[in-house]
Design an enzyme around this catalytic site. Structure first.
Site, PDB file in Angstrom:
ATOM      1  N   GLY A  29      -5.239  66.999  13.643  1.00  0.00           N
ATOM      2  CA  GLY A  29      -5.183  67.596  14.980  1.00  0.00           C
ATOM      3  C   GLY A  29      -5.440  69.087  14.914  1.00  0.00           C
ATOM      4  N   PHE A  30      -4.845  69.810  15.849  1.00  0.00           N
ATOM      5  CA  PHE A  30      -5.107  71.251  15.937  1.00  0.00           C
ATOM      6  C   PHE A  30      -4.663  72.003  14.686  1.00  0.00           C
ATOM      7  CE2 PHE A  30      -5.524  70.242  20.443  1.00  0.00           C
ATOM      8  CZ  PHE A  30      -6.607  71.017  20.780  1.00  0.00           C
ATOM      9  N   VAL A  31      -3.418  71.772  14.263  1.00  0.00           N
ATOM     10  CA  VAL A  31      -2.921  72.518  13.094  1.00  0.00           C
ATOM     11  C   VAL A  31      -3.639  72.044  11.826  1.00  0.00           C
ATOM     12  CG1 VAL A  31      -0.907  73.090  11.688  1.00  0.00           C
ATOM     13  CG2 VAL A  31      -0.669  72.904  14.165  1.00  0.00           C
ATOM     14  N   ASP A  35      -6.115  61.093   9.103  1.00  0.00           N
ATOM     15  CA  ASP A  35      -5.372  60.803  10.337  1.00  0.00           C
ATOM     16  C   ASP A  35      -5.172  59.290  10.445  1.00  0.00           C
ATOM     17  OD1 ASP A  35      -4.390  60.955  13.173  1.00  0.00           O
ATOM     18  OD2 ASP A  35      -5.112  63.017  12.999  1.00  0.00           O
ATOM     19  N   VAL A  63       4.753  70.795   7.843  1.00  0.00           N
ATOM     20  CA  VAL A  63       4.554  71.716   8.969  1.00  0.00           C
ATOM     21  C   VAL A  63       5.102  71.118  10.271  1.00  0.00           C
ATOM     22  CG1 VAL A  63       2.835  73.154  10.167  1.00  0.00           C
ATOM     23  CG2 VAL A  63       2.391  72.407   7.830  1.00  0.00           C
ATOM     24  N   ASN A  80       7.211  69.694  13.260  1.00  0.00           N
ATOM     25  CA  ASN A  80       8.490  70.116  13.846  1.00  0.00           C
ATOM     26  C   ASN A  80       9.334  68.939  14.311  1.00  0.00           C
ATOM     27  OD1 ASN A  80       8.795  73.022  13.862  1.00  0.00           O
ATOM     28  ND2 ASN A  80       6.897  73.063  15.054  1.00  0.00           N
ATOM     29  N   HIS A 102      13.766  77.231  11.628  1.00  0.00           N
ATOM     30  CA  HIS A 102      12.592  77.518  12.458  1.00  0.00           C
ATOM     31  C   HIS A 102      12.923  77.134  13.897  1.00  0.00           C
ATOM     32  CE1 HIS A 102       8.460  78.256  13.335  1.00  0.00           C
ATOM     33  NE2 HIS A 102       8.144  76.997  13.564  1.00  0.00           N
TER      34      HIS A 102
END
Ligand code: APR
Length: 313
Positions: free
Chosen positions: A11-13, A33, A120, A122, A180
């Protein structure tokens, strides 16, 4: 032999991380993916390779939905999962991302048993802990599972410090520890401009404003984008960590590491200064904290514990 870096989640990250890494020519990249994305990872991989002639890199990038292509990676970056939408906290993502991270960690253990894993997804500290639980059961030591958070949060703080002073970001250094989340711990007395603590260069209300903006840094981007969360700076932060690992740089950076009593915290992942090298998180550096800083660390740890309690085993 060339290094092999797999990025799970195209995806984006994931794609942005691949972009920053491709430019650094650190090794072959696999962008992986889920099958439902069909040929999307292949498209992004080919597109990235086609940027090579313009930018002058020869990095091989493979897109796939099959873990066989990711076998025997040196580093695996995990960006798989759902990102925040406006109004959502990172904690809201626990249920959705627990299933995804469990699946991803099992696949990594089966196909890249010697990899260093950088998480990474969350909520970061909780998802890194979860990945470690799954991976450690398959023989991964704690030093080979690390979470990315502090590099990004410190980069955000550095950006705000440079803006405030009207100086180059290269003059800035920042240390953001803790979980975080909204209770992360920006250590202002260790955050400097040309080696001078920021607390000596600006009035307290400006320091406090920078601390507050850093804590809200992720939400600020989410509210501006409206459809997802940040990816340029997170990708750059991951790329720096991967470079430090593969080049065995012994780079000191704040990262989420497994704590076993360090900073008075046990059995959780939490942002602390670590040494990054070929063995992953090679050392945790313990610095003496003031009472106020310790109180902030404890408050942040409580928040992470609360999020961890939402994990269902
Ligand atoms: N295995 C592999 N990939 C998966 C899986 C899985 N089990 N489940 C979902 N994905 C993929 C999705 O198909 C998607 O392509 O993860 C990708 C996530 O990409 P985006 O939705 O674009 O999210 P992104 O902005 O990249 O954020 C990913 O990083 O910073 C964190 O909070 C952010 O947790 C989020 C993660």
């Amino acid at each position: 032999m060339k290094n092999k870096i797999t990025i799970v989640g195209a995806g984006f990250v994931g794609a942005t991380t691949a972009h920053w890494l491709a430019e650094r020519e650190l090794g072959d990249i696999v962008l992986l993916d889920i099958p439902a994305t069909e040929t999307m990872p292949k498209g992004k991989a080919l597109d990235l390779m086609e940027a090579g002639p313009v930018l002058g890199y020869d990095t091989k990038v493979v897109g796939t939905t099959d873990y066989a292509d990711a076998a025997n990676s040196d580093v695996v970056v995990v960006t798989a999962g759902m990102a925040r939408k406006p109004g959502m906290t990172r904690e809201d993502l626990v249920g959705i991302n627990q299933k995804i991270i469990t699946d991803v960690a099992n696949n990594i253990a089966a196909t890249s048993p010697n990899a260093i894993v950088v998480v990474v997804t969350n909520p970061l500290d909780t998802m890194t802990f979860l990945a470690y639980k799954v991976l450690s059961a398959k023989g991964f030591p704690k030093n080979r599972v690390i979470g990315q958070a502090g590099v990004l949060d410190s980069a955000r703080m550095r950006t705000f410090m440079a803006m405030e002073m009207g100086v180059s970001v290269e003059n800035t250094h920042a240390f953001v520890l803790g979980g975080h989340g909204d209770e992360m711990v920006p250590l202002t007395r260790y955050s400097t401009i040309a080696g001078i603590p920021m607390t000596e260069l600006m009035p307290k209300e400006r320091v406090d404003a920078i601390v507050q903006r850093t804590r809200q840094g992720g939400a600020e981007i989410v509210n501006l984008l409206k459809t997802g969360s940040a990816y340029f700076a997170p990708g750059a932060a991951v790329a720096e960590m991967v470079e430090a690992i593969l080049k065995d740089k012994k780079l000191v950076r704040p990262c989420a590491a497994y704590l076993d009593g360090e900073y008075g915290i046990k059995d959780m992942y939490f942002g602390v200064p670590v040494v990054l090298g070929r063995n992953g998180c090679e050392k945790i550096i313990e610095v003496a904290l003031t009472d106020e800083e310790s109180a902030m660390m404890n408050k942040s740890a409580e928040l992470v514990r609360g999020t961890m309690s939402a994990l269902k085993f």
